[in-house]
Design an enzyme around this catalytic site. Structure first.
Site, short mmCIF file in Angstrom:
data_model
loop_
_atom_site.label_atom_id
_atom_site.label_comp_id
_atom_site.label_asym_id
_atom_site.label_seq_id
_atom_site.Cartn_x
_atom_site.Cartn_y
_atom_site.Cartn_z
N ASN A 34 25.76 -57.23 -10.39
CA ASN A 34 26.91 -57.32 -11.54
C ASN A 34 27.19 -58.79 -11.78
O ASN A 34 27.74 -59.63 -10.62
CB ASN A 34 27.99 -56.41 -11.07
N ILE A 35 27.56 -59.12 -13.03
CA ILE A 35 28.13 -60.68 -13.18
C ILE A 35 29.51 -60.43 -13.81
O ILE A 35 29.66 -61.55 -14.33
CB ILE A 35 27.10 -61.02 -14.46
N ASP A 36 30.21 -59.30 -13.61
CA ASP A 36 31.50 -59.16 -13.93
C ASP A 36 32.59 -59.58 -12.89
O ASP A 36 33.84 -59.64 -13.47
CB ASP A 36 31.74 -57.54 -14.39
N PRO A 92 29.63 -51.19 -20.34
CA PRO A 92 28.11 -50.73 -20.22
C PRO A 92 27.20 -50.94 -19.08
O PRO A 92 27.37 -52.20 -18.76
CB PRO A 92 27.73 -50.88 -21.58
N ASP A 93 26.46 -50.10 -18.45
CA ASP A 93 25.41 -50.58 -17.63
C ASP A 93 24.17 -50.90 -18.52
O ASP A 93 24.27 -50.96 -19.72
CB ASP A 93 25.06 -49.48 -16.77
N PHE A 94 23.31 -50.74 -17.99
CA PHE A 94 22.00 -51.62 -18.89
C PHE A 94 21.19 -50.48 -19.21
O PHE A 94 20.58 -50.48 -20.38
CB PHE A 94 21.07 -52.52 -18.09
N ARG A 95 20.78 -49.59 -18.53
CA ARG A 95 19.63 -48.49 -18.74
C ARG A 95 20.14 -47.04 -18.82
O ARG A 95 19.49 -46.36 -19.10
CB ARG A 95 18.62 -48.60 -17.46
N CYS A 111 25.66 -79.41 -23.70
CA CYS A 111 26.09 -80.12 -22.77
C CYS A 111 26.96 -81.16 -23.06
O CYS A 111 27.10 -81.81 -24.26
CB CYS A 111 24.58 -80.98 -22.30
N CYS A 162 22.55 -85.91 -23.61
CA CYS A 162 21.52 -84.85 -23.32
C CYS A 162 21.61 -83.60 -24.32
O CYS A 162 20.58 -83.61 -24.93
CB CYS A 162 21.96 -84.14 -22.01
N CYS A 211 24.66 -76.99 -18.05
CA CYS A 211 23.60 -77.29 -18.85
C CYS A 211 22.39 -76.79 -18.50
O CYS A 211 21.87 -77.27 -17.20
CB CYS A 211 23.41 -78.92 -19.14
N CYS A 227 30.09 -42.13 -9.50
CA CYS A 227 30.48 -42.95 -8.23
C CYS A 227 31.77 -43.00 -7.73
O CYS A 227 32.02 -43.02 -6.55
CB CYS A 227 29.82 -44.48 -8.43
N GLU A 271 21.97 -40.81 -10.56
CA GLU A 271 20.42 -40.13 -10.23
C GLU A 271 20.01 -40.63 -8.94
O GLU A 271 20.15 -41.72 -8.39
CB GLU A 271 19.57 -40.59 -11.46
N HIS A 296 22.80 -61.77 -8.87
CA HIS A 296 22.23 -62.31 -10.35
C HIS A 296 23.16 -63.28 -10.77
O HIS A 296 23.50 -63.33 -12.10
CB HIS A 296 22.09 -60.95 -11.33
N GLY A 319 25.61 -47.05 -7.91
CA GLY A 319 25.71 -47.52 -9.28
C GLY A 319 24.47 -48.55 -9.82
O GLY A 319 24.79 -49.47 -10.41
#
Ligand code: APR
Length: 280
Positions: free
Chosen positions: A119-121, A45-48, A170, A175, A146, A256, A238, A138, A211
């Site tokens: 993206n973090i994927d 899923p996207d975020f918004r 950690c 720690c 840690c 896209c 959009e 990101h 995207g």
């Protein structure tokens, strides 16, 4: 000209005209800027997006507000919601989309100057784009550490914790701090690689933005660094980020993957792209 006639923004370029420009000008410094919208077709899923976006579907985590799940101070108090979500988002279950393959095709043709992604994927990497051609602005799930002493945490132990929805601590006994993937949370600095490369959009001979809602700074400023006379192509459901305000902007509004296919058709790359995607 009658004064009251509104200025008509002449989109001097259609996607076919951009394809001509690419061929005629031997374009080879393309900068791509992407967001979660290019991975929705992969099942992430996207975020918004109003109904399907992540932020509309986190009610079960009882967050004070949706973005808290990626907020570093909230994480320190309560890391559990993030690890609930990480279990669903963790790479390895998803396949690159045709949009990711298009970025790899640009790279294979020696035309990709840099792919900036939010993206973090890690799907750009999985599509075959080499790590040094990507700026994961990101961060990503690729590594973890840690948050107190910054000692790296072993991948295998992280995978185990995420699969069991456990919160890892950690590895350094004395720690015991919380471990977090190297994803940039709200309240954290972006990776040095982002700042090192942020002058590249100004060197681009073509920019492709795909995207993304362009709502999160400083990433959202990247398209404005592209030179005025360099075409900027937005491929998005959009219109966002002021794209379309310049004579050389092109708006491909819609899905896209369909926009990328249209662009590939105009470039004569469609077959190559589809076969690359089959193998991805
Ligand atoms: N085709 C084209 N556009 C799409 C598609 C699709 N299949 N699916 C979604 N989109 C568009 C949406 O219309 C929206 O404009 O992609 C954009 C996604 O925007 P966001 O959900 O805000 O994702 P993104 O821009 O990547 O978010 C930026 O916000 O939460 C932080 O750090 C997180 O990196 C993320 C940042």
């Amino acid at each position: 000209v009658a004064e009251d006639v509104p200025p008509v923004t002449l989109y001097a370029r259609t996607i076919e005209a951009v394809a001509d420009y690419v061929k005629k000008n031997n374009v080879k410094r393309v900068v791509v800027m992407t967001g979660a919208g290019i991975s929705t077709a992969a099942g992430i899923p996207d975020f918004r997006s109003p109904k399907t976006g992540l932020y509309a579907n986190l009610a079960r985590l009882n967050l004070p507000y949706a973005e808290a799940v990626f907020d570093i101070s909230f994480f320190r108090q309560n890391p559990r919601p993030f690890y609930e979500l990480a279990h669903e988002l963790y790479p390895g279950k998803y396949r690159p989309t045709i949009s990711h393959c298009f970025v790899n095709l640009l790279h294979k043709k020696g035309m990709l100057l840099k792919a900036f992604t939010q993206n973090i994927d890690c799907l750009e990497r999985e599509a075959g784009v080499p790590g040094d051609a990507i700026v994961e602005a990101h961060g990503s799930f690729a590594t973890q550490r840690c948050i107190d002493c910054h000692t790296e945490y072993p991948d295998a132990k992280m995978k185990e914790a995420i699969s069991k929805k456990e919160v890892p601590h950690c590895a350094q006994q004395e720690c015991g701090g919380l471990v977090k993937p190297d994803i940039v949370f709200f309240g954290e600095a972006l990776p040095e690689a982002f700042h090192r490369n942020r002058s590249l959009p100004a060197q681009a001979d073509l920019a492709i933005i795909m995207g993304t809602s362009l709502t999160v700074q400083p990433f959202a400023s990247l398209p404005s660094f592209v030179q005025e006379d360099t075409p900027r192509v937005l491929i998005n459901l959009e219109r966002v980020g002021g794209l379309g305000s310049r004579a050389d902007d092109v708006l491909l509004l819609g899905d896209c993957d369909e926009g990328v296919r249209k662009f590939a058709d105009a470039l004569g790359w469609r077959e190559e792209l589809e076969s690359m995607w089959e193998k991805a």
